[in-house]
Structure formats: C-alpha cells, structure tokens
Design an enzyme around this catalytic site. Structure first.
Site, mmCIF file in Angstrom:
data_model
loop_
_atom_site.group_PDB
_atom_site.id
_atom_site.type_symbol
_atom_site.label_atom_id
_atom_site.label_comp_id
_atom_site.label_asym_id
_atom_site.label_seq_id
_atom_site.Cartn_x
_atom_site.Cartn_y
_atom_site.Cartn_z
ATOM 1 N N HIS A 270 0.806 -1.218 0.000
ATOM 2 C CA HIS A 270 0.000 0.000 0.000
ATOM 3 C C HIS A 270 0.839 1.268 0.000
ATOM 4 O O HIS A 270 0.285 2.363 -0.046
ATOM 5 C CB HIS A 270 -0.920 0.004 1.222
ATOM 6 C CG HIS A 270 -0.184 0.058 2.529
ATOM 7 N ND1 HIS A 270 0.638 -0.960 2.942
ATOM 8 C CD2 HIS A 270 -0.132 0.994 3.492
ATOM 9 C CE1 HIS A 270 1.156 -0.647 4.124
ATOM 10 N NE2 HIS A 270 0.711 0.535 4.474
ATOM 11 N N CYS A 271 2.170 1.148 0.058
ATOM 12 C CA CYS A 271 3.007 2.351 0.202
ATOM 13 C C CYS A 271 3.893 2.616 -1.007
ATOM 14 O O CYS A 271 3.722 3.624 -1.698
ATOM 15 C CB CYS A 271 3.890 2.221 1.458
ATOM 16 S SG CYS A 271 3.001 2.387 3.009
ATOM 17 N N ILE A 272 4.858 1.744 -1.247
ATOM 18 C CA ILE A 272 5.926 2.065 -2.199
ATOM 19 C C ILE A 272 5.433 2.265 -3.633
ATOM 20 O O ILE A 272 5.920 3.151 -4.331
ATOM 21 C CB ILE A 272 7.037 0.992 -2.160
ATOM 22 C CG1 ILE A 272 7.510 0.782 -0.722
ATOM 23 C CG2 ILE A 272 8.215 1.415 -3.012
ATOM 24 C CD1 ILE A 272 8.569 -0.280 -0.590
#
Length: 440
Positions: A270-272
């Site tokens: 969900h981030c990078i």
C-alpha cells in the site's frame, strides 16, 4: 487542552479510529490494550460485523486479540459515523490511492473530514495517518473542518502522524515502531504526542504536520529508488551473465556504507508503488520535477513485462510458444507470508500472461480465491501446492517467496522455473537442478 490531556492521562478519553484495515485495526487494538475505550469506524458492514463477533480478517492479527478487545467491553466497531461526536480523539486511517494517470486521490480523506466536520466539537483531537503530500492536513483537512465553525487550536486540535505498518514483520509492531507526530500548530502537536505516548513505546515530535507528511514520503521514496536501482542492475547484469543476487550478497559483507535492497517482479503493498507519486505530483504544482521518483517508477512498473518476456524466452528454448502454454504463478501476496495482496505485481503478471495466450493458474495458501481489486479482477482460485500441480505446468513463475514454497520436492518434476525472488536455487544448493532455472 488541560481537559483533553487529563482524559488521555486517566484513560477516560474515547478513541475513534476511522478505517479498520491493515493500519486502523492494529492501531485500535493497541489503544484498547492500553486501557482506552475504542470505537472502530468503517464503511464495510462485513468488517464491522466480523469485529463485533470477535473475528479477525487479517492473518497477522490473531483472532485472540480481537476477541479479547470485544470481550473487554472497551472495543466495538460501527458504520455509524454520527458516533464520532462521542470520541475525544479521532484518527483517520483511510486509503489514498492513485488515479488512472498517477494523480493523488484524496477523496477518502476529504469525505472522512466532511463526516467529522458534521459532529466536530470543542476539545477534540483529529489526527490524519493516511499517507499524502505535504500540506494536506493544514490546507485541505483544516479547511473542511472549518465548516463546523470551529478553529484550531482555540476549539480543537489537528495533527498528522504517518502510519508505519509492516505486515508479517515479527521484529516490529504498531506499539514498538517509533511514531512521528506533527501538528498544524504547537498545541495540536502537544496533545497528539500525549495521545500516542499513552499507548506506544516511542513518539517523535516534529515541528509541523508538513514535516511529518514529508517524512513518510521520504521513507518510501528511498525504498522505491533503491529497489529500482537493483531492478535495473538485475537486467544489466543478466545481459552480462552475472547473478545479481550473488553480487548483492558480496556487497553486503561491507560493514558500513551499504544497505542491501533486492530485486523482484515489481512493486507491491500500500506504500511504495503509490506514495512517491504523491510528492512528484505536488512538486510539479510548485514548478519542480522529481526526476528520481519518476525514473524509479518507470523502472519498477516495467518489471512485470520483463518477467513475462523472460518466461516467453525460456519456453521458446524448449520449443514452446507462450501462447497455449500452462503457466503457474506462485504467490498473490505482495510480500512473503502475509495475506496482503494490495498492489501486488502478481496480478499484472497473471493478466499479461493471459493476454499473451497462456493458460494461467496461481498457487497461494494465503488466498484460496483471488480478490477483485481496484485495477485487477483475475477470477481464479488457487491450485493445490503439490508436486503434481507443479509438474503439470510448462513453466512456473515464482512471484512471492512464501515459506510454503520452500520445499525441493515441490519442484522435483518441474520443467521451467522462472524465479524473481531467488527462492529456488538455495533449495538445491550443492545439487543438480532437475529443471531449467531462469532468474528474472
């Protein structure tokens, strides 16, 4: 301020956590386990019903923790956002996806802020945890909350504290990971620090919400750029007949000045894959061009096509076309040993292989059936993780390095293994490979 600080100190404060997913649920449980009454808010009634039954839908969060929270009488979940009025502190943990052109989508933040504004009262603390670009908290959220007629810090407090979850990492937890906190003003920082310090091991205050927002972006941009670097080196070294995995192992023997990063089939989680583009979009608004971010994104997003090309070439060497071949993709999760498939490159791999005419299946013990996502809907069910299932395929593509795949017996009758994670070769160390191994 004195009133809300006293309620936090005595554990009389009611904590509302909006979003009961991979970020919001563990945070809600940590506050409950610290003695607070917690209300978990979510739009998904299925999640709310499961939580109120004491059930967990996230594998690394054991059902015993949820059952203990519910049975304590200090935790409940609801879809009724009017109950935000009863909360002394409201923490926002909602998604921040990208649009079709990689533009930030803060619609979930805005919608949540509007719900809070309807019931906002004096003395409440509002904290945004969703990853976003600098200025979201003090410009966008504060502007929406102003529709309540209240101002900060005279009436309420507003801060940003970036989430730092790492599903499946046994070394760190929500409680033990240092928590950065930055308010839109000094009193807001003070109150937000007090809240998190009451439940977490270490809190790191910073000078503003913009610094806190930027720190989260820097963390993920750092990882994205370095992963892109090793992905590019993997492709370069492959043309030279050099194993990038051996190169990394050799380089990391240096006890200073080097941090190992590892290549793969693309970025997931969900981030990078998402967060760096929030800053590149914001930079463009200010006349800047985030070249490292854009270049890293270009390299990382083309990795699934590189893997498919390597698979096609491996089949060609066996006299087979990719079209019509039976291909098994190992792993839907974006990382090993978790039931988290958000932004997983496995979905794109499957779709690219299918678009090329291959007959594709997947194997993942964490996902009996593939879930429909924002961009992908493969509509497949996992095949059994057995030697027979592996032997029936023309090629196997290792996309996720689950421990469930770390058995030489599974690959004993395989024909071609395209390994993006360096999982297979170590299983046969010192032994002849019974299949053709292609590192991708």
């Amino acid at each position: 301020m004195k009133s809300v600080l006293a309620r936090i100190q005595t554990r009389a404060a009611v904590i509302g956590v909006i979003g009961q997913g991979y970020v919001g649920l563990p945070l809600a449980l940590v506050f409950r386990e610290s003695g607070f009454r917690v209300i978990g808010f979510d739009l998904d009634s299925r999640k709310v019903d499961a939580l109120n039954r004491g059930e967990s839908y996230i594998k690394h969060i054991g059902p015993d923790r949820v059952q203990a929270a519910v049975s304590s009488g200090l935790f409940e979940a609801t879809t009724d956002f009017d109950r935000l009025a009863a909360c002394d502190a409201i923490v926002i943990c909602v998604p921040t996806p990208l649009g079709t052109h990689r533009e930030p989508d803060n619609s979930y933040i805005h919608a949540t802020a509007r719900e809070i504004a309807k019931v906002l009262r004096k003395g409440q603390l509002v904290v945004l945890e969703s990853t976003t670009y600098p200025g979201t908290t003090d410009e966008e959220v504060q502007r929406i909350l102003a529709s309540s007629g209240l101002t900060t810090p005279e009436d309420y407090f507003l801060a940003f504290s970036p989430e730092r979850e790492d599903p499946g990492n046994d070394r760190f937890s929500t409680k033990s990971i240092p928590k950065i906190v930055g308010g839109v003003n000094e009193p807001s920082t003070h109150v937000a620090v007090a809240l998190y310090a009451s439940a977490l091991d270490r809190v790191v205050p910073v000078s503003s919400s913009r610094v806190a927002e930027s720190s989260k972006l820097l963390e993920n941009i750092f990882r994205s750029v370095n992963i892109a670097l090793v992905n590019e080196l993997k492709m370069i070294f492959d043309g030279m007949g050099i194993d990038v995995w051996e190169v990394i192992e050799a380089a990391k023997t240096k006890p200073f000045g080097f941090m190992p990063f590892y290549p793969g089939p693309g970025l997931g989680g969900h981030c990078i894959p998402l967060d760096p583009f929030y800053l590149s979009w914001k930079a463009a608004e200010h006349g800047g061009w985030a070249r490292f971010i854009e270049l890293a994104g270009e390299i990382n997003t083309r990795m699934p096509r590189y893997v498919v090309d390597k698979t096609m070439r491996a089949l060609n060497e066996d006299g087979k076309a990719l079209k019509g071949s039976r291909v098994l993709v190992l792993g839907l999760s974006y990382k090993a040993n978790v039931d988290d498939d958000r932004e997983s490159p496995s979905y794109e791999l499957i779709e690219l292989l299918e678009d090329s005419g291959a007959h594709v299946d997947y194997c993942d013990p964490h996902f009996p059936a593939a879930r429909k996502g924002r961009k992908h809907d493969v509509r497949l069910e996992s095949v059994p993780c057995t030697p027979d299932a592996f032997a029936r395929r023309d090629a196997i593509v290792v996309s996720t390095a689950h421990d469930a795949f770390r058995s030489p017996d599974l690959f004993a009758r395989a024909r071609i293994v395209v390994d993006t994670r360096n999982l297979v070769a170590p299983l046969f160390a010192g032994r002849a490979l019974p299949f053709r191994l292609v590192k991708a």
